[in-house]
Write a protein that holds these residues in place. Sequence first.
Motif, PDB file in Angstrom:
ATOM      1  N   ARG A 150      -3.089   3.396   1.367  1.00 15.77           N
ATOM      2  CA  ARG A 150      -2.227   2.870   2.428  1.00 15.77           C
ATOM      3  C   ARG A 150      -0.815   2.574   1.945  1.00 15.77           C
ATOM      4  NH1 ARG A 150      -5.793  -1.788   3.874  1.00 15.77           N
ATOM      5  NH2 ARG A 150      -7.697  -0.750   4.392  1.00 15.77           N
ATOM      6  N   GLY A 151      -0.635   2.554   0.626  1.00 17.98           N
ATOM      7  CA  GLY A 151       0.691   2.279   0.086  1.00 17.98           C
ATOM      8  C   GLY A 151       0.958   0.805  -0.162  1.00 17.98           C
ATOM      9  N   GLU A 152      -0.066  -0.047  -0.052  1.00 18.10           N
ATOM     10  CA  GLU A 152       0.110  -1.473  -0.295  1.00 18.10           C
ATOM     11  C   GLU A 152       0.242  -1.768  -1.785  1.00 18.10           C
ATOM     12  OE1 GLU A 152      -2.740  -3.965   1.757  1.00 18.10           O
ATOM     13  OE2 GLU A 152      -2.991  -2.424   3.286  1.00 18.10           O
ATOM     14  N   GLY A 189     -12.009  -1.127  -2.166  1.00 17.47           N
ATOM     15  CA  GLY A 189     -10.928  -1.838  -1.481  1.00 17.47           C
ATOM     16  C   GLY A 189      -9.585  -1.593  -2.143  1.00 17.47           C
ATOM     17  N   VAL A 190      -9.586  -1.513  -3.479  1.00 17.40           N
ATOM     18  CA  VAL A 190      -8.353  -1.222  -4.218  1.00 17.40           C
ATOM     19  C   VAL A 190      -7.890   0.198  -3.896  1.00 17.40           C
ATOM     20  CG1 VAL A 190      -7.315  -0.958  -6.509  1.00 17.40           C
ATOM     21  CG2 VAL A 190      -8.872  -2.860  -6.058  1.00 17.40           C
TER      22      VAL A 190
END
Length: 66
Positions: free
Chosen positions: A28-30, A21-22
């Motif tokens: 995604r750039g989050e 998830g990380v």
Amino acid sequence: MTRRFLTTTEFAKELGITRFGVYKKIRRGEIKAQKNGRDFLIDRKGLPLKLSIRRNNKIRWLFVVK
């Protein structure tokens, strides 16, 4: 004293999500991260204040403490 950088494993444990998830959030750039060999290092100062986590088809917001 807290360290400035976290590994993906440490960050995942802190947020209660999987390492995969990380990695998805990094792609995604989050989350901003630096590549270090085979792993990523995540700077605590560069973290957003709020991250969305999807569990059981429900979106949950986590507030990241810097």
